[in-house]
Design an enzyme around this catalytic site. Structure first.
Site, PDB file in Angstrom:
ATOM      1  N   GLY A 142     -20.504  -8.819 -11.713  1.00 39.49           N
ATOM      2  CA  GLY A 142     -20.520  -8.297 -13.234  1.00 39.49           C
ATOM      3  C   GLY A 142     -20.007  -6.589 -12.838  1.00 39.49           C
ATOM      4  O   GLY A 142     -19.876  -6.085 -14.117  1.00 39.49           O
ATOM      5  N   GLY A 143     -19.736  -6.279 -11.780  1.00 38.30           N
ATOM      6  CA  GLY A 143     -19.464  -5.053 -11.596  1.00 38.30           C
ATOM      7  C   GLY A 143     -20.568  -3.821 -11.562  1.00 38.30           C
ATOM      8  O   GLY A 143     -20.279  -2.823 -11.521  1.00 38.30           O
ATOM      9  N   TYR A 166       0.649  -1.288   0.129  1.00 41.51           N
ATOM     10  CA  TYR A 166       0.003  -0.048   0.035  1.00 41.51           C
ATOM     11  C   TYR A 166       0.784   1.432   0.041  1.00 41.51           C
ATOM     12  O   TYR A 166       1.470   1.550   1.136  1.00 41.51           O
ATOM     13  CB  TYR A 166      -0.953  -0.012   1.080  1.00 41.51           C
ATOM     14  N   PRO A 174     -16.108  -4.900   1.985  1.00 37.90           N
ATOM     15  CA  PRO A 174     -17.070  -5.373   2.691  1.00 37.90           C
ATOM     16  C   PRO A 174     -18.599  -4.856   2.364  1.00 37.90           C
ATOM     17  O   PRO A 174     -19.542  -5.117   2.674  1.00 37.90           O
ATOM     18  CB  PRO A 174     -16.823  -5.380   4.132  1.00 37.90           C
TER      19      PRO A 174
END
Length: 294
Positions: free
Chosen positions: A218-219, A62, A211
């Site tokens: 499929g977005g 990160y 979460p």
């Protein structure tokens, strides 16, 4: 007064808030470079304990590295009740996500842990994840064996696994105690469902990432949002809060780690733990996805 989200125990001895904090958003665009609002990030991290959150999830990739350094600047020396998890095994070569890759070389994993300890100012990390099971430059068993060796040497308290298959989880458990796993699992995408079932059986904590997402496999988010909206309205919460609450109703081993850049949003995330859903409401949300096809 901040709502307290309750607790869950990792590895038998780490008592953490049942809703943790995923720190990945405190980086630059596309998780590359330092977080632009540096002081804002410091203040948000310093507010976590006041909101009842004592578990922070980060990783060396990160930034890379900037997220761990920000956590140290904000919170070191760490309060006794604060638990930090970090990860190693991903590499990043630039701003584009296409530069992301995996390294499983045991010597690299050892270096990754040692550098994370330096950046965080720790002698031992309480939870250290292998960040991916996709690396092919070293046998998976050797990667877990190296983590076990570093645990035996006192550098790791508990070992976790991220982005692994249930089969890899079983293999790892034959080499070391695995206290926690992470995978993609939410109201619209149950990709990690089989790993969740394996974690429940093994008594390991399951930490779903993304979460609060409403997107399906499929977005798209519209269908999921349309189902959640009336239930959320009945409880006086947002669909995203409902998504987190549903996770907590799904399994006693669940430890969501929603991320945010906002104190107000952090409070909303934590308050999701106070939402009590009926069995019918849980079933309605659960049936959004046929987990047998995931």
């Amino acid at each position: 007064m901040a709502y307290k989200p309750g607790t869950i125990t990792i590895g038998g001895d780490l008592e953490v808030s049942k809703i943790g904090y995923g720190a990945m958003q405190l980086t630059g665009p596309q998780v590359w470079g330092p977080y632009p609002d540096h002081e804002g990030g410091v203040q948000l991290l310093r507010s976590l304990l006041d909101q009842g959150v004592n578990f922070i999830d980060t990783a060396d990739v990160y930034g890379p590295h900037t997220n761990e350094l920000l956590i140290r600047e904000a919170l070191y020396p760490y309060p006794d009740e604060l638990i930090i998890a970090t990860k190693g095994g991903f590499v990043r070569g630039g701003y584009e996500y296409s530069t992301l890759g995996w390294v499983g070389n045991p010597k690299y994993l050892r270096q990754s842990l040692m550098m994370s300890l330096q950046r965080l100012g720790l002698d031992r990390v309480q939870l250290y994840y292998l960040h991916s099971g996709h690396a092919t430059d070293a046998p998976f068993e050797d990667q877990i064996g190296e983590l076990k060796a570093m645990q035996d040497e006192g550098y790791i308290q508990h070992i976790g696994l991220s982005n692994v298959t249930p089969e890899q989880f079983a293999t790892a458990r034959g080499i070391a105690d695995i206290a926690a796993v992470t995978a993609l699992y939410n109201v619209g995408n149950r990709m990690g469902g089989k790993l969740l079932a394996a974690a429940e059986e093994a008594g390991a904590v399951f930490s779903p990432w993304h979460p609060a997402s409403l997107r399906d496999g499929g977005g798209n988010a519209e269908h999921v949002a349309s189902i959640l909206a009336p239930i959320a309205a009945a409880h006086g919460v947002t669909p995203q809060q409902l998504a987190i609450a549903w996770l907590l109703h799904c399994s006693p081993t669940m430890l969501p780690i929603p991320g945010t850049k906002s104190l107000a949003h952090l409070r909303e995330n934590v308050a999701a733990a106070s939402v009590n859903l009926s069995e019918d409401e849980v079933a309605t949300i659960t049936e959004l996805v046929d987990e047998t096809t995931e």
